[in-house]
Write a protein that holds these residues in place. Structure first.
Motif, PDB file in Angstrom:
ATOM      1  N   PHE A  21       1.694   0.130  -3.215  1.00  0.00           N
ATOM      2  CA  PHE A  21       0.871  -1.059  -3.025  1.00  0.00           C
ATOM      3  C   PHE A  21      -0.249  -1.163  -4.056  1.00  0.00           C
ATOM      4  O   PHE A  21      -0.746  -2.254  -4.333  1.00  0.00           O
ATOM      5  CB  PHE A  21       0.275  -1.079  -1.613  1.00  0.00           C
ATOM      6  CG  PHE A  21       1.285  -1.321  -0.520  1.00  0.00           C
ATOM      7  CD1 PHE A  21       2.612  -1.575  -0.813  1.00  0.00           C
ATOM      8  CD2 PHE A  21       0.900  -1.295   0.809  1.00  0.00           C
ATOM      9  CE1 PHE A  21       3.549  -1.798   0.193  1.00  0.00           C
ATOM     10  CE2 PHE A  21       1.830  -1.525   1.825  1.00  0.00           C
ATOM     11  CZ  PHE A  21       3.152  -1.765   1.516  1.00  0.00           C
ATOM     12  N   GLN A 108       4.029   2.038   3.446  1.00  0.00           N
ATOM     13  CA  GLN A 108       4.013   2.199   1.993  1.00  0.00           C
ATOM     14  C   GLN A 108       4.922   3.340   1.547  1.00  0.00           C
ATOM     15  O   GLN A 108       5.793   3.157   0.686  1.00  0.00           O
ATOM     16  CB  GLN A 108       2.574   2.427   1.522  1.00  0.00           C
ATOM     17  CG  GLN A 108       2.435   2.400   0.024  1.00  0.00           C
ATOM     18  CD  GLN A 108       0.986   2.381  -0.439  1.00  0.00           C
ATOM     19  OE1 GLN A 108       0.722   2.228  -1.619  1.00  0.00           O
ATOM     20  NE2 GLN A 108       0.041   2.521   0.457  1.00  0.00           N
ATOM     21  N   GLU A 112       8.540   3.279  -0.600  1.00  0.00           N
ATOM     22  CA  GLU A 112       8.706   4.079  -1.821  1.00  0.00           C
ATOM     23  C   GLU A 112       9.991   4.895  -1.752  1.00  0.00           C
ATOM     24  O   GLU A 112      10.759   4.956  -2.719  1.00  0.00           O
ATOM     25  CB  GLU A 112       7.504   5.012  -2.004  1.00  0.00           C
ATOM     26  CG  GLU A 112       6.215   4.287  -2.316  1.00  0.00           C
ATOM     27  CD  GLU A 112       4.990   5.166  -2.118  1.00  0.00           C
ATOM     28  OE1 GLU A 112       3.874   4.670  -2.364  1.00  0.00           O
ATOM     29  OE2 GLU A 112       5.137   6.338  -1.713  1.00  0.00           O
TER      30      GLU A 112
END
Length: 275
Positions: A21, A108, A112
């Protein structure tokens, strides 16, 4: 006489730093319909170096970027994430809000992992078998500083703007030790300014190839965009199982993650690790 424990607030937390982010354009989309099938956009890429005259620009023998038929576009499929909490007291009306916070804490690093490995079933991901490998490094890993340099050069050549360098999160110490990073606002960037995504990932290479103990795979992409839906939560009556008075609150959120122009991989030798 045993005294009851005193209930206190949990420790204050600090948001996850220098991950996806911080490097991407994060858009909380207003139109939730886009999360039914995904999104696409037309990237503006470069063909460097530019020709110096019109004749050279129209030369059929000029080496140019490989372009698909028709108008090029980036397609980004939907990734669905879920986070849930269980409680046995309906007197806790904050359970659904706690499920929302649980989603915020895990989204997040989850994205990933899936964007790196492709385990979410998306067609576009970093470790795809056909990913371009720079400098023959799959056979002979290059030094870390050379690998980062080659990735930043690749971004400049293909995108013409800042993109992103992707590295496993556990390699951050080697980057710092080699003075390959600096902090610019919320981002940690490479020497030429490309933001680094220190990703929570297994770190596999193209086709799922695992690096050696003294190696790491790194990637480069063009500009990255993350689009997020609203967080969907049940109302408390919907989450209550009246048989055992248990509440199960599940937060649900949809995402698309994509990038323009450049994608490449390089395998590096980590300094100071015995082979």
């Amino acid at each position: 006489m045993t005294q009851p424990l005193v209930y206190v607030d949990a420790p204050a937390t600090t948001p996850y730093r220098f991950g996806l982010f911080s490097a991407a354009a994060v858009v909380d989309a207003a139109n939730q319909r886009e999360f039914q099938a995904g999104v696409e956009w037309e990237p503006q890429c470069v063909d460097a170096p530019a020709p110096t005259n019109a004749a050279a620009a129209s030369d059929a023998n000029r080496a140019a970027m490989a372009l698909p038929d028709g108008v090029p576009s980036v397609k980004s499929a939907v990734i669905r994430l879920y986070a849930g909490l269980t409680g046995r007291s309906v007197a806790r009306p904050d359970l659904t809000e706690r499920a929302r916070r649980a989603m915020g804490q895990v989204e997040q690093q989850s994205l990933e992992h899936y964007v790196w490995t492709g385990e979410a079933g998306t067609e576009e991901f970093l470790a795809a078998a056909d990913a371009e490998v720079l400098a023959g490094s799959d056979a002979a890993p290059v030094p870390l500083e050379e690998g980062v340099g080659r990735l930043e050069a690749h971004i400049a050549d293909r995108a013409g703007v800042l993109g992103a360098v992707w590295a496993p999160r556990w390699t951050a110490g080697w980057f710092v030790g080699k003075s390959l990073t600096r902090i610019e606002g919320p981002r940690m960037v490479a020497p030429l300014g490309d933001p680094i995504v220190f990703a929570q990932t297994s770190g596999v290479g193209p086709g799922g190839a695992a690096p050696g103990d003294d190696e790491a795979w790194l990637y480069a992409t063009g500009p990255v965009m993350v689009r997020r839906s609203a967080v969907f939560l049940p109302k408390l009556p919907e989450a209550l199982d009246r048989k055992d008075n248990e509440v199960f609150a599940v937060a649900e959120r949809f995402y698309t993650v994509g990038w323009s122009c450049a994608t490449a991989a390089v395998k590096v030798k980590l300094p100071g690790v015995p082979a």
